[in-house]
Design a protein around this motif. Sequence first.
Motif, PDB file in Angstrom:
ATOM      1  N   GLY A  15       0.995  -1.206   0.128  1.00  0.00           N
ATOM      2  CA  GLY A  15       0.044  -0.081  -0.018  1.00  0.00           C
ATOM      3  C   GLY A  15       0.827   1.307   0.155  1.00  0.00           C
ATOM      4  N   ASP A  16       2.174   1.188  -0.470  1.00  0.00           N
ATOM      5  CA  ASP A  16       2.983   2.361  -0.486  1.00  0.00           C
ATOM      6  C   ASP A  16       2.717   3.081  -1.893  1.00  0.00           C
ATOM      7  OD1 ASP A  16       5.030   4.210  -0.299  1.00  0.00           O
ATOM      8  OD2 ASP A  16       6.596   2.595   0.325  1.00  0.00           O
ATOM      9  N   ALA A  17       2.057   4.136  -1.773  1.00  0.00           N
ATOM     10  CA  ALA A  17       1.572   5.080  -2.985  1.00  0.00           C
ATOM     11  C   ALA A  17       2.806   5.721  -3.364  1.00  0.00           C
ATOM     12  CB  ALA A  17       0.370   5.835  -2.839  1.00  0.00           C
ATOM     13  N   LYS A  18       3.818   6.307  -2.607  1.00  0.00           N
ATOM     14  CA  LYS A  18       4.721   6.840  -2.992  1.00  0.00           C
ATOM     15  C   LYS A  18       5.926   6.135  -3.690  1.00  0.00           C
ATOM     16  CE  LYS A  18       8.214   9.940  -0.901  1.00  0.00           C
ATOM     17  NZ  LYS A  18       8.742  10.791   0.169  1.00  0.00           N
ATOM     18  N   MET A  19       6.113   4.735  -3.321  1.00  0.00           N
ATOM     19  CA  MET A  19       6.966   3.859  -4.029  1.00  0.00           C
ATOM     20  C   MET A  19       6.238   3.557  -5.341  1.00  0.00           C
ATOM     21  SD  MET A  19       9.696   2.131  -4.267  1.00  0.00           S
ATOM     22  CE  MET A  19      10.504   1.860  -2.677  1.00  0.00           C
ATOM     23  N   MET A  20       5.006   3.177  -5.261  1.00  0.00           N
ATOM     24  CA  MET A  20       4.288   2.758  -6.639  1.00  0.00           C
ATOM     25  C   MET A  20       4.804   4.049  -7.647  1.00  0.00           C
ATOM     26  SD  MET A  20       0.492   1.627  -5.842  1.00  0.00           S
ATOM     27  CE  MET A  20      -0.016   1.716  -4.254  1.00  0.00           C
ATOM     28  N   GLU A  21       4.442   5.413  -7.187  1.00  0.00           N
ATOM     29  CA  GLU A  21       4.785   6.479  -8.242  1.00  0.00           C
ATOM     30  C   GLU A  21       6.156   6.544  -8.486  1.00  0.00           C
ATOM     31  OE1 GLU A  21       5.161  11.462  -8.221  1.00  0.00           O
ATOM     32  OE2 GLU A  21       4.338  10.362  -6.369  1.00  0.00           O
ATOM     33  N   SER A  22       7.043   6.181  -7.576  1.00  0.00           N
ATOM     34  CA  SER A  22       8.845   6.080  -7.985  1.00  0.00           C
ATOM     35  C   SER A  22       9.114   4.938  -8.821  1.00  0.00           C
ATOM     36  CB  SER A  22       9.416   6.006  -6.497  1.00  0.00           C
ATOM     37  OG  SER A  22      10.934   5.908  -6.726  1.00  0.00           O
ATOM     38  N   VAL A  23       8.444   3.869  -8.785  1.00  0.00           N
ATOM     39  CA  VAL A  23       8.694   2.685  -9.405  1.00  0.00           C
ATOM     40  C   VAL A  23       8.080   3.049 -10.718  1.00  0.00           C
ATOM     41  CG1 VAL A  23       7.941   0.266 -10.131  1.00  0.00           C
ATOM     42  CG2 VAL A  23       8.482   0.912  -7.516  1.00  0.00           C
ATOM     43  N   CYS A  24       6.812   3.462 -10.910  1.00  0.00           N
ATOM     44  CA  CYS A  24       6.259   3.826 -12.408  1.00  0.00           C
ATOM     45  C   CYS A  24       7.004   5.111 -13.164  1.00  0.00           C
ATOM     46  CB  CYS A  24       4.946   4.535 -12.078  1.00  0.00           C
ATOM     47  SG  CYS A  24       3.710   3.014 -11.579  1.00  0.00           S
ATOM     48  N   ARG A  25       7.536   5.965 -12.354  1.00  0.00           N
ATOM     49  CA  ARG A  25       8.491   6.856 -13.102  1.00  0.00           C
ATOM     50  C   ARG A  25       9.800   6.320 -13.408  1.00  0.00           C
ATOM     51  NH1 ARG A  25       6.201  11.965 -12.734  1.00  0.00           N
ATOM     52  NH2 ARG A  25       4.969  12.575 -11.142  1.00  0.00           N
ATOM     53  N   SER A  26      10.287   5.559 -12.784  1.00  0.00           N
ATOM     54  CA  SER A  26      11.485   4.820 -12.954  1.00  0.00           C
ATOM     55  C   SER A  26      11.276   3.963 -14.693  1.00  0.00           C
ATOM     56  CB  SER A  26      12.250   3.893 -11.932  1.00  0.00           C
ATOM     57  OG  SER A  26      12.784   4.706 -10.982  1.00  0.00           O
ATOM     58  N   ALA A  27      10.251   3.374 -14.679  1.00  0.00           N
ATOM     59  CA  ALA A  27       9.895   2.490 -15.519  1.00  0.00           C
ATOM     60  C   ALA A  27       9.460   3.590 -17.076  1.00  0.00           C
ATOM     61  CB  ALA A  27       8.515   1.839 -15.442  1.00  0.00           C
ATOM     62  N   LEU A  28       8.991   4.515 -16.914  1.00  0.00           N
ATOM     63  CA  LEU A  28       8.743   5.460 -17.998  1.00  0.00           C
ATOM     64  C   LEU A  28      10.070   5.954 -18.372  1.00  0.00           C
ATOM     65  CD1 LEU A  28       5.331   7.199 -16.777  1.00  0.00           C
ATOM     66  CD2 LEU A  28       5.760   5.660 -18.595  1.00  0.00           C
ATOM     67  N   GLU A  29      11.305   6.144 -17.556  1.00  0.00           N
ATOM     68  CA  GLU A  29      12.402   6.518 -17.825  1.00  0.00           C
ATOM     69  C   GLU A  29      13.225   5.684 -19.052  1.00  0.00           C
ATOM     70  OE1 GLU A  29      15.290   7.515 -14.673  1.00  0.00           O
ATOM     71  OE2 GLU A  29      13.940   8.601 -13.778  1.00  0.00           O
ATOM     72  N   LEU A  50      -0.765   8.296  -8.436  1.00  0.00           N
ATOM     73  CA  LEU A  50      -0.957   9.697  -8.075  1.00  0.00           C
ATOM     74  C   LEU A  50      -2.437   9.794  -7.470  1.00  0.00           C
ATOM     75  CD1 LEU A  50       0.929  11.330 -11.329  1.00  0.00           C
ATOM     76  CD2 LEU A  50       1.582  11.230  -8.953  1.00  0.00           C
ATOM     77  N   ALA A  51      -3.312   9.132  -8.115  1.00  0.00           N
ATOM     78  CA  ALA A  51      -4.493   9.138  -7.723  1.00  0.00           C
ATOM     79  C   ALA A  51      -4.682   8.779  -6.047  1.00  0.00           C
ATOM     80  CB  ALA A  51      -5.745   8.084  -8.267  1.00  0.00           C
ATOM     81  N   TYR A  52      -3.963   7.776  -5.724  1.00  0.00           N
ATOM     82  CA  TYR A  52      -3.783   7.472  -4.403  1.00  0.00           C
ATOM     83  C   TYR A  52      -3.046   8.413  -3.413  1.00  0.00           C
ATOM     84  CZ  TYR A  52      -5.202   2.292  -4.642  1.00  0.00           C
ATOM     85  OH  TYR A  52      -6.007   1.209  -4.715  1.00  0.00           O
ATOM     86  N   ARG A  53      -2.330   9.009  -4.026  1.00  0.00           N
ATOM     87  CA  ARG A  53      -1.588   9.942  -3.416  1.00  0.00           C
ATOM     88  C   ARG A  53      -2.186  11.293  -3.353  1.00  0.00           C
ATOM     89  NH1 ARG A  53       4.539  11.046  -4.048  1.00  0.00           N
ATOM     90  NH2 ARG A  53       4.017  11.782  -1.973  1.00  0.00           N
ATOM     91  N   ASP A  54      -3.596  11.386  -3.722  1.00  0.00           N
ATOM     92  CA  ASP A  54      -4.330  12.301  -3.716  1.00  0.00           C
ATOM     93  C   ASP A  54      -3.875  13.730  -4.558  1.00  0.00           C
ATOM     94  OD1 ASP A  54      -6.950  13.088  -2.957  1.00  0.00           O
ATOM     95  OD2 ASP A  54      -6.398  13.957  -1.084  1.00  0.00           O
TER      96      ASP A  54
END
Length: 148
Positions: free
Chosen positions: A53-67, A83-87
């Motif tokens: 349930g770590d939304a910050k980590m989800m965002e970080s992983v997705c951004r790394s993948a998009l790189e 980002l929706a989870y992170r409000d």
Amino acid sequence: MRKYRLLVLALTLGSLAAPADATKRAQCVYDMYHVWPRHCQLRQDLVGAIRSGDAKMMESVCRSALEIMPADATWRYNLACALAYRDTPDLALAELDKAIDDGFRDADAIAKDGDLARIAKDPRFARLVEKARALKGKPVDGQPDHKP
């Protein structure tokens, strides 16, 4: 659990269509040899972040993948979910719009996705669902139509 399996399948089969945005690096089959191991590791990292349930980590992983896979609509869609989870609705909606442009066009899945529940009441969300519905089956801008 079904959603988790669909997410893993979607990440496995992620879109390799070249981007509509000319500033992104185009993907080609030769790039995959180099990025696939990292993609697989990031996919595992995303699953772990989702389970915890770590939304910050989800965002970080997705951004790394998009790189490494900037044209991948599924990674972009998952970033919108994180980002929706992170409000952060404005950022989530912007990424969802980009995901649709990049080829994630399953309007029914978008509309029903519980990960996007926090932004679903925003009128912009409904417009994006309609955009996905209108673009479904159409090629990504700048890409050839592969239909016979």
